[in-house]
Design an enzyme around this catalytic site. Structure first.
Site, PDB file in Angstrom:
ATOM      1  N   SER A 180     -11.494   9.538  46.111  1.00  0.00           N
ATOM      2  CA  SER A 180     -11.331   8.223  45.484  1.00  0.00           C
ATOM      3  C   SER A 180     -12.621   7.447  45.309  1.00  0.00           C
ATOM      4  O   SER A 180     -12.707   6.586  44.448  1.00  0.00           O
ATOM      5  CB  SER A 180     -10.333   7.406  46.293  1.00  0.00           C
ATOM      6  OG  SER A 180     -10.743   7.327  47.641  1.00  0.00           O
ATOM      7  N   HIS A 208      -4.897  10.020  43.488  1.00  0.00           N
ATOM      8  CA  HIS A 208      -5.659   9.627  42.295  1.00  0.00           C
ATOM      9  C   HIS A 208      -5.572  10.678  41.185  1.00  0.00           C
ATOM     10  O   HIS A 208      -6.281  10.575  40.184  1.00  0.00           O
ATOM     11  CB  HIS A 208      -7.127   9.383  42.643  1.00  0.00           C
ATOM     12  CG  HIS A 208      -7.376   8.072  43.315  1.00  0.00           C
ATOM     13  ND1 HIS A 208      -7.543   6.903  42.623  1.00  0.00           N
ATOM     14  CD2 HIS A 208      -7.463   7.744  44.637  1.00  0.00           C
ATOM     15  CE1 HIS A 208      -7.749   5.909  43.477  1.00  0.00           C
ATOM     16  NE2 HIS A 208      -7.689   6.396  44.705  1.00  0.00           N
ATOM     17  N   LYS A 239      -0.485   3.908  42.361  1.00  0.00           N
ATOM     18  CA  LYS A 239      -1.682   3.948  41.514  1.00  0.00           C
ATOM     19  C   LYS A 239      -1.263   4.086  40.047  1.00  0.00           C
ATOM     20  O   LYS A 239      -0.805   3.127  39.450  1.00  0.00           O
ATOM     21  CB  LYS A 239      -2.637   5.014  42.020  1.00  0.00           C
ATOM     22  CG  LYS A 239      -3.280   4.511  43.309  1.00  0.00           C
ATOM     23  CD  LYS A 239      -4.099   5.477  44.073  1.00  0.00           C
ATOM     24  CE  LYS A 239      -4.659   4.758  45.301  1.00  0.00           C
ATOM     25  NZ  LYS A 239      -4.809   5.605  46.468  1.00  0.00           N
TER      26      LYS A 239
HETATM   27  C1  LIG Z   1      -4.527   5.276  47.868  1.00  0.00           C
HETATM   28  C2  LIG Z   1      -4.352   6.509  48.633  1.00  0.00           C
HETATM   29  C3  LIG Z   1      -3.329   6.605  49.590  1.00  0.00           C
HETATM   30  C4  LIG Z   1      -2.451   5.439  49.955  1.00  0.00           C
HETATM   31  O1  LIG Z   1      -1.411   5.228  49.072  1.00  0.00           O
HETATM   32  P1  LIG Z   1      -0.459   3.964  49.307  1.00  0.00           P
HETATM   33  O2  LIG Z   1       0.756   4.268  48.524  1.00  0.00           O
HETATM   34  O3  LIG Z   1      -1.185   2.761  48.791  1.00  0.00           O
HETATM   35  O4  LIG Z   1      -0.181   3.881  50.766  1.00  0.00           O
HETATM   36  C5  LIG Z   1      -3.168   7.814  50.237  1.00  0.00           C
HETATM   37  N1  LIG Z   1      -3.981   8.858  49.984  1.00  0.00           N
HETATM   38  C6  LIG Z   1      -4.984   8.788  49.091  1.00  0.00           C
HETATM   39  C7  LIG Z   1      -5.842   9.983  48.840  1.00  0.00           C
HETATM   40  C8  LIG Z   1      -5.209   7.604  48.381  1.00  0.00           C
HETATM   41  O5  LIG Z   1      -6.194   7.533  47.509  1.00  0.00           O
END
Ligand SMILES: *Cc1c(COP(=O)(O)O)cnc(C)c1O
Length: 392
Positions: A180, A208, A239
């Site tokens: 990310s 992502h 996301k």
């Molecule tokens: C953003 C992210 C998460 C967390 O997701 P949420 O639904 O906001 O808890 C988990 N793993 C990765 C790789 C992320 O980038």
């Protein structure tokens, strides 16, 4: 005696080191533009890749779900029963991902807490990329398994660890799909090869990647044509899907085991009906059209090439994540403030989220941005960069 003096000290320490984070308050829905402290600014830092966070189709689905199912699930699904809406979402996810089954949980973070400690016990061994997301690290910490932290994206390094530990029967390789902070991809085909050689399971966190990579945004496994070779795909609905929630997709057997035993499933209530309905609508839009994903990539390519032309170092990203590398944390904070004054919202990211000396503005492109929006942003990046001496 002040029992909480240690907190005063910790907060003072953060302020002194320039690590104290002041969170901006957003007073509008999250779209290409947002209202912050009464000011309309161009939003360049949300994970709303496809513009779904305030899409009228998702909002409408959420409203209808409230009328039919109310706002809350009542309790955990294993005790109070599972709503037909959750079952429908799980069927949608499995179909979209091309897996036998899927399980929905409350968040992406919870997917890692659900899977890793359940599958991996103290006689087992985990192999985890050194730059994996914090939620994977927390999942690993909850497991009693041994762990081997391999160098970032290094398949040979991973293979050496697998060789050294080949006597251990149960092995799980865990990686982010898209990293990310830098936007680089896990070398998943190479990982699949070594995993098969050593009989290791693979879990990829595609937070992502979904909505971004693969056919109509089906994610990194689809992008690399690795269907059937990755045991567990997990990710988030927060996301690209624009809502909230997590999912775990894989074989029917794995999903059944999670449903029986995964702690976030058993001990935390289900996602709310409007959230779940909006997620179903998001997947429906993607299944029907690749237009949002194409628009995202067109925007990303155009914006990245303009930043490069201006002379910015934008790192090694292979995705719409665009790190504008600025070096010192103080430069990144100043840059972010100057952008905000110019009408662009893009947060600085510094240590401990990224290594020291690698502070940056992480620009997140979205299908919600128009060509005009991108020109506006490029103009402001040019102006601020020259003023701060980052570019010439
Ligand atoms: C953003 C992210 C998460 C967390 O997701 P949420 O639904 O906001 O808890 C988990 N793993 C990765 C790789 C992320 O980038």
């Amino acid at each position: 005696m002040n029992k909480l003096a240690f907190i005063d000290e910790a907060l003072a320490d953060l302020r002194e080191k320039g690590l104290y984070n002041t969170i901006r308050t957003v007073e509008s829905s999250v779209g290409a533009w947002v209202t912050i402290e009464g000011k309309r600014v161009l939003n360049m830092c949300s994970n709303n890749y496809l513009g779904f966070a305030n899409d009228p189709r998702l909002c409408e689905a959420a409203k209808r779900a409230i009328d039919q199912f109310g706002v809350g699930p009542g309790a955990v699904r294993s005790i109070a029963g599972t709503m037909s809406l959750h079952v429908e979402l799980e069927e949608c996810i499995a179909r979209f991902k091309g897996t036998e089954a899927a399980l929905s949980v409350q968040s992406g973070l919870n997917t890692n807490l659900a899977v890793i400690p359940l599958l991996m016990d103290k006689e087992d061994i985990l192999f985890t990329d050194e730059l994996n997301h914090a939620s994977i690290i927390d999942g690993v910490r909850l497991s009693k398994a041994q762990r081997a932290i391999y160098p970032h994206r290094d398949v040979d390094g991973l293979a050496r660890f697998l060789e050294e530990n080949k006597g251990i029967a149960k092995k799980l390789i865990i990686t982010d799909g898209v990293f990310s902070m830098d936007g680089d991809l896990a070398p998943l085909p190479g990982i699949a090869d070594v995993a098969e050689k050593y009989g290791a399971m693979i879990m990829v966190d595609d937070a992502h990647g979904e909505g971004v990579l693969g056919r109509n945004g089906r994610g990194i496994v689809d992008h690399f044509h690795l269907h059937g070779r990755v045991d567990i795909e997990c990710g988030t609905m927060s996301k690209a899907f624009g809502v909230m929630g997590g999912y775990i997709a894989g074989s029917a057997k794995i999903v059944e085991y999670l449903r029986q035993r995964a702690r976030p499933f058993l001990f935390s209530s289900a996602a709310t009906p409007p959230d779940v309905a909006a997620c179903i609508a998001a997947i429906g839009i993607l299944e029907a059209s690749d237009e949002p994903v194409r628009k995202l990539w067109d925007n990303a390519r155009a914006f990245k090439s303009a930043l490069k032309d201006l002379g910015y170092d934008i790192g090694v990203s292979e995705t719409p994540i665009t790190p504008v590398m600025l070096g010192e944390a103080s430069t990144a904070w100043d840059f972010s403030k100057a952008l905000f004054a110019e009408g662009v919202f893009a947060t600085a990211i510094a240590f401990p989220t990224v290594p020291r000396g690698k502070a940056r503005i992480r620009v997140m492109l979205s299908a919600a941005h128009s060509g005009e929006d991108l020109n506006f942003a490029i103009d402001r990046f040019a102006k601020v960069g020259r003023r701060l001496g980052v570019i010439r």
